[in-house]
Scaffold this active site. Structure first.
Site, PDB file in Angstrom:
ATOM      1  CD  GLU A  13      -7.639   2.125   6.288  1.00 16.79           C
ATOM      2  OE1 GLU A  13      -7.755   1.121   5.560  1.00 16.79           O
ATOM      3  OE2 GLU A  13      -7.403   2.059   7.502  1.00 16.79           O
TER       4      GLU A  13
ATOM      5  CB  CYS B  47      -8.291  -6.830  -2.542  1.00 16.93           C
ATOM      6  SG  CYS B  47      -9.988  -6.853  -3.135  1.00 16.93           S
TER       7      CYS B  47
END
Length: 375
Positions: free
Chosen positions: A94, A344
Site C-alpha cells: 500500500e 498511520c
C-alpha cells in the site's frame, strides 16, 4: 528460452552508468539521458525517448524494461488522501498520497508485510513476506507521479515529499533502500531535497549506523514508550536494541546529518491508558532531554480486531501540554485518510487478504525471512 529483461528502475545513477558501460557499451551521458526520460517525463517506452538513437533504443528494447508496480486498487478519502494497493509481483503493498496546500507527500512501503510485530500496528497482522526491490520502492513514487499527473501536464510537482513510513521496516531492507533514496534525491531522478525525504525506523540500530555518513535524509524514530519495560511489551524490537542503544545511534546519525538540522522527529502513538498517562509524558520529557528533537504525537487509529483505543481529546491535550512544560517542541499529527484505512498504523487493509492467498505458495518456494535478533 526467454532471457529475463533488466529493469532499469533497479539502478541508481552509478548503477545505471555501470550497466550502460558494461552491458550496452554506451557512454555515461546516454545513461543520464535515459534516467531523465524515466523520472522527469515518466516514460516507460524506449520508442518515446526521442533523443536516443535508434540503435540504442533497439538494444534497450531487447535487454531492458521499465517496470513499476501497477495499481490494483485505488481508494479516495473525503480529505483528498488516496490509498493505492500496488501490485509487486504476485503480492500487493500500500502507498498513500497525502495532498496539502503547500506540499504533496507520498507514504512509501519498503517490505511486503513487516517482521517487527509491533502490537498496535495493523501491518504486523500480515507478518513478513519479503523485501521490496529497488524498482518496487522507487516504482511506487514513479507510479504515483503518473497517477497524479506529471509536472509537464499540471504545472506543479506531483510529489514534493516522500516518507518511508508505509508497510515494513525500511532499515531491514538496506540493500534496496539506499539506491531508492539516491534516486529520490538525484537531480536526474526525482530531485527531492534531502530535508523532504524521511526515513522512519522502529529502532534497527545496525541499519541506522550503516546509514550514518552514507546517505543524508530526514530521520524519524518510532519510539512509542518512555521506558524499556513498556516498549518491549508493545515493540518486541526493544529486546534487541533497548532505548538507550537506539537513542545513541540516533545522536550519531543526526551529528553527521545536514538534513535533520540537529534534531530528530520522535513519533509517539498515543494508546488509551497504555502509554498516555501524565507520568509517561514526564518520563518521555526526561528521556529525550539529551537528544535534540521535536515530538510528534499520533493519536491511535483503530482498526478491526485491535485491542487498543484512541485516547480522548482531553488526554491527548494534557499529554502534549505536559511535554511542552519541559520546553519540548510538540505537535499532534492530524489524522488523514482514516476513512479508507490509510492513516498511520492502518496500512494493511485488503492487502492482507490478497497476500495470505499467496503465503502458502511462497513458503513452499522458500520465502525470504528476516531474523531481527541476528541483524
Amino acid at each position: 528460452m526467454t532471457t529475463e529483461k533488466i529493469n532499469l528502475l533497479d539502478f541508481d545513477r552509478k548503477g545505471m552508468r555501470q550497466f550502460f558501460a558494461d552491458e550496452l557499451g554506451e557512454k555515461a551521458f546516454r545513461a543520464d539521458q535515459v534516467m531523465k526520460w524515466i523520472y522527469h517525463f515518466g516514460v516507460d517506452d524506449f520508442d518515446n525517448m526521442t533523443n536516443i538513437n535508434k540503435k540504442l533504443r533497439e538494444k534497450l528494447q531487447h535487454k531492458c524494461e521499465i517496470k513499476a508496480p501497477t495499481v490494483a486498487e485505488a481508494q479516495h478519502s473525503s480529505d483528498g488522501t488516496i490509498k493505492w494497493a500496488m501490485k509487486v509481483g504476485d503480492q500487493d503493498v500500500e502507498t498513500v498520497y497525502i495532498p496539502e496546500d503547500d506540499r504533496a507527500t507520498l507514504c512509501v512501503s519498503s517490505q511486503v508485510g513487516c517482521a517487527l510485530e509491533c502490537k498496535f500496528c495493523s501491518t504486523a497482522q500480515q507478518g513478513f513476506n519479503r523485501n521490496l526491490k529497488v524498482s518496487e520502492i522507487i516504482g511506487q513514487v514513479w507510479r504515483a507521479a503518473r497517477e497524479i499527473g506529471l509536472q509537464k501536464e499540471t504545472g506543479r510537482r506531483p510529489i514534493t515529499n516522500v516518507v518511508m513510513m508505509g508497510m515494513g521496516e525500511p532499515l531491514l531492507n538496506m540493500k534496496n533502500l539506499i539506491p531508492a533514496l539516491e534516486i529520490m534525491l538525484d537531480d536526474l531522478g526525482f530531485g527531492l531535497s534531502k530535508r523532504r525525504v524521511t526515513v522512519s525506523t522502529s529502532g534497527v540500530v545496525s541499519g541506522l549506523d550503516q546509514m550514518t555518513g552514507k546517505i543524508d535524509v530526514a530521520l524519524a524514530i518510532s519510539l512509542h514508550a518512555p521506558n524499556d519495560e513498556l516498549r518491549s511489551q508493545i515493540m518486541p524490537i526493544n529486546d534487541r536494541w533497548d532505548i538507550q542503544d537506539f537513542l545513541a545511534s540516533v545522536r550519531r546519525y543526526i551529528a553527521s546529518s545536514n538534513a535533520n538540522r540537529g534534531k530528530v522527529t520522535v513519533e509517539y502513538v498515543l494508546l488509551d491508558h497504555v502509554n498516555d498517562d501524565m507520568d509517561h509524558a514526564r518520563e518521555l520529557a526526561e528521556l529525550m532531554k539529551d537528544t535534540p528533537c521535536k515530538i510528534n504525537l499520533i493519536p491511535f487509529n483503530p482498526y478491526p480486531g485491535s485491542p487498543y483505543k484512541k485516547p480522548s481529546n482531553s488526554r491527548i491535550d494534557r499529554f502534549q501540554k505536559t511535554l511542552m512544560q519541559y520546553e519540548h517542541t510538540v505537535t499532534v499529527r492530524k489524522t488523514r485518510g482514516d476513512d479508507i484505512d490509510a492513516a498511520c498504523g492502518q496500512l494493511v487493509g485488503d492487502v492482507i487478504d490478497r497476500t495470505k492467498r499467496t503465503a502458502a505458495l511462497k513458503a513452499a518456494r522458500g520465502a525470504e525471512t528476516i531474523d531481527v535478533k541476528a541483524v
